[in-house]
Scaffold this active site. Structure first.
Site, PDB file in Angstrom:
ATOM      1  N   ASP A  96      79.502 103.184  49.052  1.00 39.00           N
ATOM      2  CA  ASP A  96      79.892 102.842  50.380  1.00 39.00           C
ATOM      3  C   ASP A  96      81.298 101.854  50.463  1.00 39.00           C
ATOM      4  O   ASP A  96      81.640 101.703  51.531  1.00 39.00           O
ATOM      5  CB  ASP A  96      78.718 102.128  51.087  1.00 39.00           C
ATOM      6  CG  ASP A  96      78.537 100.614  50.661  1.00 39.00           C
ATOM      7  OD1 ASP A  96      79.058 100.571  49.686  1.00 39.00           O
ATOM      8  OD2 ASP A  96      78.176  99.664  51.504  1.00 39.00           O
ATOM      9  N   GLU A  97      81.914 101.762  49.466  1.00 39.21           N
ATOM     10  CA  GLU A  97      83.304 101.433  49.515  1.00 39.21           C
ATOM     11  C   GLU A  97      84.193 101.795  48.373  1.00 39.21           C
ATOM     12  O   GLU A  97      83.734 102.270  47.625  1.00 39.21           O
ATOM     13  CB  GLU A  97      83.191  99.821  49.431  1.00 39.21           C
ATOM     14  CG  GLU A  97      82.647  99.504  48.004  1.00 39.21           C
ATOM     15  CD  GLU A  97      82.784  97.854  47.890  1.00 39.21           C
ATOM     16  OE1 GLU A  97      83.569  97.068  48.253  1.00 39.21           O
ATOM     17  OE2 GLU A  97      81.529  97.372  47.380  1.00 39.21           O
TER      18      GLU A  97
END
Length: 635
Positions: A221-222
């Protein structure tokens, strides 16, 4: 009229307070501060988040009360005691060194190093850190719309994330389910669905790759992007690019994303948390603005500075990045333990701005771990080990790696971690070869009562690289291409936020603390379920801002010929025996032994007179100070 008992009692209390010595007051205040520090440490790595409905101190107190008496709590008490002893040792060492130190010369040397570090500042690249908002929770809302607007957590035994409604009460990732229920009684806990998270991550990645083909994903997610070429090619500002990028991600996935814009990866990551959720923050590309921003920033906000680093620096009077300059002479004297150049970079806001996908050769190991309710039966433990070996074989086949060192890790019911390892003479990758070694190592430890079990394979060989010699000659080109393509889909990434020249003790302590699976699940948890920790999914192995050792050519050759420690990733050399490897791993894991060794080690004379501080060099240093040091002190 005779005085009332209440009045006498009040006067006696007041008299006692007056009679209390300054030493007693200081001791009480120190004890209260230690308790608050312990409770903050017990609360985990995600304290201090914005948007809390309760005071963080109150949250920490509730967590401490809820976990009191559990084995996790007792283990944390033991670790806290060891860390407190280590901090006291650091303080004594600092006092000893400063008594015989030439403070003006130390400050002059520290300022010279600051000037050298400042000279490496690069403001030419625009780096963006993209972070999906409550990623797992947002995907779960898409799966089950009834969760929208509710306080819920993903994961039953241990939360992998929590919705923003639950975060207001102090719930967060890494927290046990029963603790979350103490903080937020109406919280709902859901199962995990990794297939949905991976699919959503792939869709986000497809959008980000349009802005930087060298996208560096840090987890599902990053990720980091360098948008400088895109800005130049399209004549747009950074804010316009990021706004457009976030809008495209939301349009494609119906998920929101926050972003930070800065000259390097460290600052970009800090900035991405400024306007969460669904916002962006741009750091001004000016040295004075950056140093002013860093001056009042708590050291815990620096990526890689965990609870161990925070407490050790607090013990030396360093709570904010600005305190690093204030205590520069003491920190330089403690360079061996704390890494002064890394601290200078934190103070100045200087970090790596290179953005590139992780390289396959950077991977040190592949492993699978599982947490579960306490297991005591030998048969159950060995059956679990068999299942883990089969899962590890699938991961190795998917990632196209083989290895020579098998490590079995287990966590006792008292939360103590243990590992046993053995190296073999050939590269292996199947459960048929891995399992007998793992069983041999584990059987020697029985009987035990454990709550975590895992197998890790290190001293890796990349199977996508063509073999030299006759074996490579007989491998078909199509098979080589297929292997390379398959492995490329799961390229591991381990972004390094700040590189420093040498490793240091504090960095190693931080890695050991962060490498543990953080959970507070006690025996009283009713909802604990088997929780697999898949390899190559989610967050990569933590890298400390205080230092990651650079591999020399000799290290690389040793890595190929000898076993590698799965804890510190250090190559131990071709002559290392299995017993030697196990002794080294025990040393890495056993903090008590490390502390004891530190207390008993002979005092090394501080090398305060470094090269370049002689008469001529000192004069040159004075000439250099000029405007640069004046600017550093002012900012």
């Amino acid at each position: 009229m005779p005085p009332s008992p209440d009045k006498d009692k009040g006067k006696g209390k007041a008299r006692a307070e007056v009679e209390m010595s300054e030493e007693d007051k200081a001791a009480i205040a120190a004890a209260e501060a230690r308790q608050r520090s312990f409770e903050r440490s017990l609360a985990g790595p995600s304290v201090g988040k914005a948007g809390l409905m309760r005071d963080q101190t109150e949250i920490n107190r509730i967590i401490a009360e809820a976990s009191k008496g559990s084995k996790y709590y007792l283990n944390q008490v033991r670790k806290d005691k060891e860390l407190t002893e280590k901090i006291e040792w650091y303080q004594a060492k600092r006092d000893e060194l400063m008594k015989m130190a030439n403070v003006p010369r130390l400050e002059s040397e520290a300022e010279r190093i600051l000037v050298e570090v400042e000279a490496t500042r690069d403001l030419s690249q625009v780096i963006v850190h993209c972070d999906m908002d409550a990623f797992y929770a947002s995907v779960e809302v898409q799966r089950d719309p009834s969760l929208k607007g509710k306080a819920f957590g993903v994961g039953r035994g241990v939360l992998t994330t929590a919705s923003y409604e639950a975060r207001k009460y102090g719930c967060r990732s890494g927290m046990a389910g029963f603790i979350a229920k103490k903080l937020c009684p109406h919280i709902t806990l859901t199962e995990m669905h990794f297939d949905l998270y991976i699919a959503a991550s792939k869709a986000v990645r497809e959008v980000l790759l349009q802005y930087d083909e060298n996208l560096m994903m840090a987890s599902l997610d990053e990720g980091y992007l360098n948008i400088t070429p895109y800005m130049n090619a399209n004549n747009v500002t950074a804010a316009e690019v990021v706004s457009q990028m976030r809008a495209e991600v939301e349009a494609k996935t119906q998920l929101t994303m926050s972003a930070g814009i800065a000259p390097n990866r460290m600052l970009a990551k800090i900035c991405s948390d400024k306007n969460k959720p669904n916002g962006q923050y741009e750091m001004e590309f000016e040295r004075t603005v950056i140093t002013r921003f860093m001056r009042d920033l708590p050291v815990r906000k620096i990526p890689g500075f965990g609870r161990v680093t925070e407490r050790c620096l607090e013990g030396l009077g360093v709570e904010t990045c600005g305190d690093i300059f204030t205590h520069r002479a003491e920190l330089l004297a403690m360079d061996h333990w704390f890494g002064f150049r890394g601290l200078c970079k934190a103070y100045l806001g200087i970090a790596d701005n290179n953005v590139a996908p992780g390289k396959r050769e950077e991977r040190k190991s592949v492993g699978v771990e599982r947490t579960f309710r306490d297991k005591t039966e030998d048969e159950d433990i060995l059956n679990e080990l068999t299942s883990i070996a089969e899962e590890l074989e699938k991961d190795l086949e998917r990632l196209q790696y083989a290895g020579k060192t098998v490590t079995v890790k287990y966590k006792l019911h008292t939360y103590e971690n243990k590992t046993r390892a053995k190296s073999v003479g050939k590269f292996i990758s199947t459960s048929k070869d891995i399992l007998p070694i793992a069983l041999e190592l584990m059987k020697k430890e029985l009987p035990v009562r454990i709550r975590l079990l895992g197998i890790r394979l290190s001293t890796l060989k990349d199977l996508t690289v063509a073999d030299k010699g006759i074996k490579g000659f007989f491998t078909s080109p199509s098979k080589k291409r297929a292997n390379s393509t398959e492995a490329g889909r799961s390229r591991p990434t381990t972004p390094i936020l700040i590189d420093v020249d040498d490793d240091n003790e504090l960095a190693r302590m931080e890695r050991e603390d962060e490498a543990e699976v953080f959970d507070m699940t006690g025996e009283d948890s009713d909802d604990l379920v088997d929780s697999p920790i898949p390899s190559d999914i989610g967050t990569p192995p933590p890298t400390s801002i205080l230092g990651k050792r650079k591999s020399s050519e000799s290290d690389k050759s040793a890595h190929l010929l000898g076993p590698v420690c799965p804890i510190c990733n250090k190559a131990l050399g071709p002559g290392t025996s299995n017993s030697g490897l196990n002794e080294h791993i025990d040393w890495c894991l056993n903090k008590e032994a490390i502390n004891e060794a530190g207390r008993r080690s002979p005092v090394k004379k501080a090398k305060l007179e470094k090269k370049g501080t002689g008469n001529n060099a000192a004069q040159k240093g004075k000439d250099k100070k000029g405007t640069m040091l004046d600017w550093l002190k002012k900012s």
